[in-house]
Design a protein around this motif. Structure first.
Motif, short mmCIF file in Angstrom:
data_model
loop_
_atom_site.label_atom_id
_atom_site.label_comp_id
_atom_site.label_asym_id
_atom_site.label_seq_id
_atom_site.Cartn_x
_atom_site.Cartn_y
_atom_site.Cartn_z
N LYS A 140 8.10 7.09 4.97
CA LYS A 140 7.90 7.20 3.53
C LYS A 140 8.81 6.20 2.82
O LYS A 140 9.80 5.71 3.38
N ASP A 164 8.03 1.43 0.39
CA ASP A 164 7.84 0.88 -0.95
C ASP A 164 8.93 1.52 -1.82
O ASP A 164 8.79 2.68 -2.22
N HIS A 177 -0.48 -4.78 -0.67
CA HIS A 177 -1.40 -4.16 0.29
C HIS A 177 -1.80 -5.13 1.40
O HIS A 177 -2.15 -6.28 1.13
N GLN A 181 2.12 -4.36 3.38
CA GLN A 181 2.35 -2.97 3.82
C GLN A 181 1.02 -2.25 3.94
O GLN A 181 0.09 -2.49 3.16
N TYR A 186 -0.90 1.55 3.85
CA TYR A 186 -0.86 2.96 3.45
C TYR A 186 0.20 3.22 2.38
O TYR A 186 0.99 4.17 2.47
N MET A 187 0.20 2.39 1.34
CA MET A 187 1.17 2.51 0.25
C MET A 187 1.08 3.88 -0.43
O MET A 187 0.00 4.43 -0.62
N GLU A 227 3.78 4.89 5.37
CA GLU A 227 3.73 3.47 5.05
C GLU A 227 4.18 2.67 6.27
O GLU A 227 5.08 3.09 7.01
#
Length: 340
Positions: free
Chosen positions: A169, A172, A230, A303, A305-306, A311
């Motif tokens: 997690k 970001d 993304h 990245q 799965y923001m 992530e």
């Protein structure tokens, strides 16, 4: 300082929007050997200054906060309703474990639940649950009565390494916080460099409030915002292929972009290009209009799965961002501000 371990430590820290204390202290401890001054401003930003000798003032901006939840009410059984802090999709929350930091200083655990499939009717089975249909079950805590509205919640997911990638997690934007920490260390290798303010900002996820205040206070000659973007093959942005540097659009300074791009080519740093048509959704948006205006660049880490608990970041992108940023800072010429 191993990149993967730094990323995991930053990911695991507790730092909801506006309550970044634990994350800020971790960053403070990790960057302090490599900078000359450290301070926390009135907005909770951590500002680390590495002094230079070229007469230029450069500031990097990476945000510490993470999307999170806040308890809105809790009933006598220990079931809590909640709201989101920042852009979080309720669909990613179902059946997740959570950590709750309570006002009494104790951290408690819970589970996000919803109506079981056996109890749903045909209408509810076809509906995507929103915040109103979800709850946090806190009844497993023997002292759940101590939990109150306003207590803060993050997903309880311990970061891990999978096939060379780091999953967790809040990468970001903690992955870019790692870039700043490691760049401060890397700049030790250069005898010539500007004053660099490494700004770790508060409250980016709800409007970049911290970055606005810090930029007004520092008044740098150049600002470099760093965030994630993304992984998207359609736009030729992929994890593991280097940082993405923003090009074009109204927010990116043209002359400094050209110099950044030339630096990447000169030092054989792999980079990707991301077109910034308008607002970037990062600290760059507010920094560039601070004061009388600040030339601004944006470097992003690809990245997957923001804004979910899983992530994905490739540590090689962090390492290449450090190489690019350190070389760029060391090679900025004194007086360049007057030529912009």
């Amino acid at each position: 300082m191993k990149v993967t371990e730094l990323l995991k430590d930053l990911s695991n820290s507790f730092g909801p929007v506006g309550y970044e204390d634990e994350t800020r202290q971790l960053i403070f401890d990790r960057i302090s050997p490599f900078v000359d001054e450290l301070k926390v401003d009135s907005m909770g930003n951590l500002i680390a200054l590495k002094k230079g000798n070229t007469g230029k003032r450069i500031a990097t901006f990476t945000h510490m906060d993470e999307v999170a939840l806040v308890i809105s009410r809790i009933d006598e059984r220990g079931y809590a309703r909640f709201e989101g802090l920042g852009g979080i999709d309720p669909k990613v929350l179902i059946s997740q474990k959570v950590r709750v930091k309570c006002r009494d200083g104790v951290e408690r655990r819970g589970i996000i639940g919803m109506l079981a499939p056996h109890l749903q009717d045909a209408k509810s089975k076809g509906k995507v649950p929103g915040f109103d249909e979800l709850f946090i079950d806190l009844s497993m805590n023997p002292d759940y009565e101590a939990i109150q509205p306003g207590d803060l919640v993050v997903i309880d997911f311990e970061a891990l390494e999978l096939n060379g990638k780091v999953v967790g997690k809040a990468l970001d934007d903690r992955a870019c916080c790692a870039v700043s920490i490691l760049t401060a260390r890397e700049l030790e290798r250069f005898s010539r460099r500007p004053d660099v303010y490494f700004v770790f900002t508060s409250r980016e996820e709800i409007g970049a409030f911290g970055a606005k205040v810090a930029a007004e206070g520092i008044k740098p000659d150049l600002a470099i915002a760093m965030d994630v973007t993304h992984d998207n093959s359609e736009f030729e942005i992929n994890i593991g292929k280097g940082p993405a540097i923003s090009v074009g659009g109204p927010n990116i300074d043209k002359k400094f972009f050209e110099k950044l791009d030339k630096t990447a080519k000169k030092h054989n740093v792999p980079v990707q290009y991301e077109f910034a048509a308008g607002r970037t959704g990062t600290d760059a948006d507010v920094v560039q209009i601070s004061g009388t205006g600040i030339p601004t660049l944006l470097i992003s880490l690809p990245q997957k799965y923001m804004h979910t608990p899983v992530e994905v970041i490739d540590p090689t992108d962090v390492e290449n961002s450090v190489r690019l940023l350190a070389a760029f800072l060391a090679e900025l010429e004194e007086g360049e501000k007057d030529e912009v």
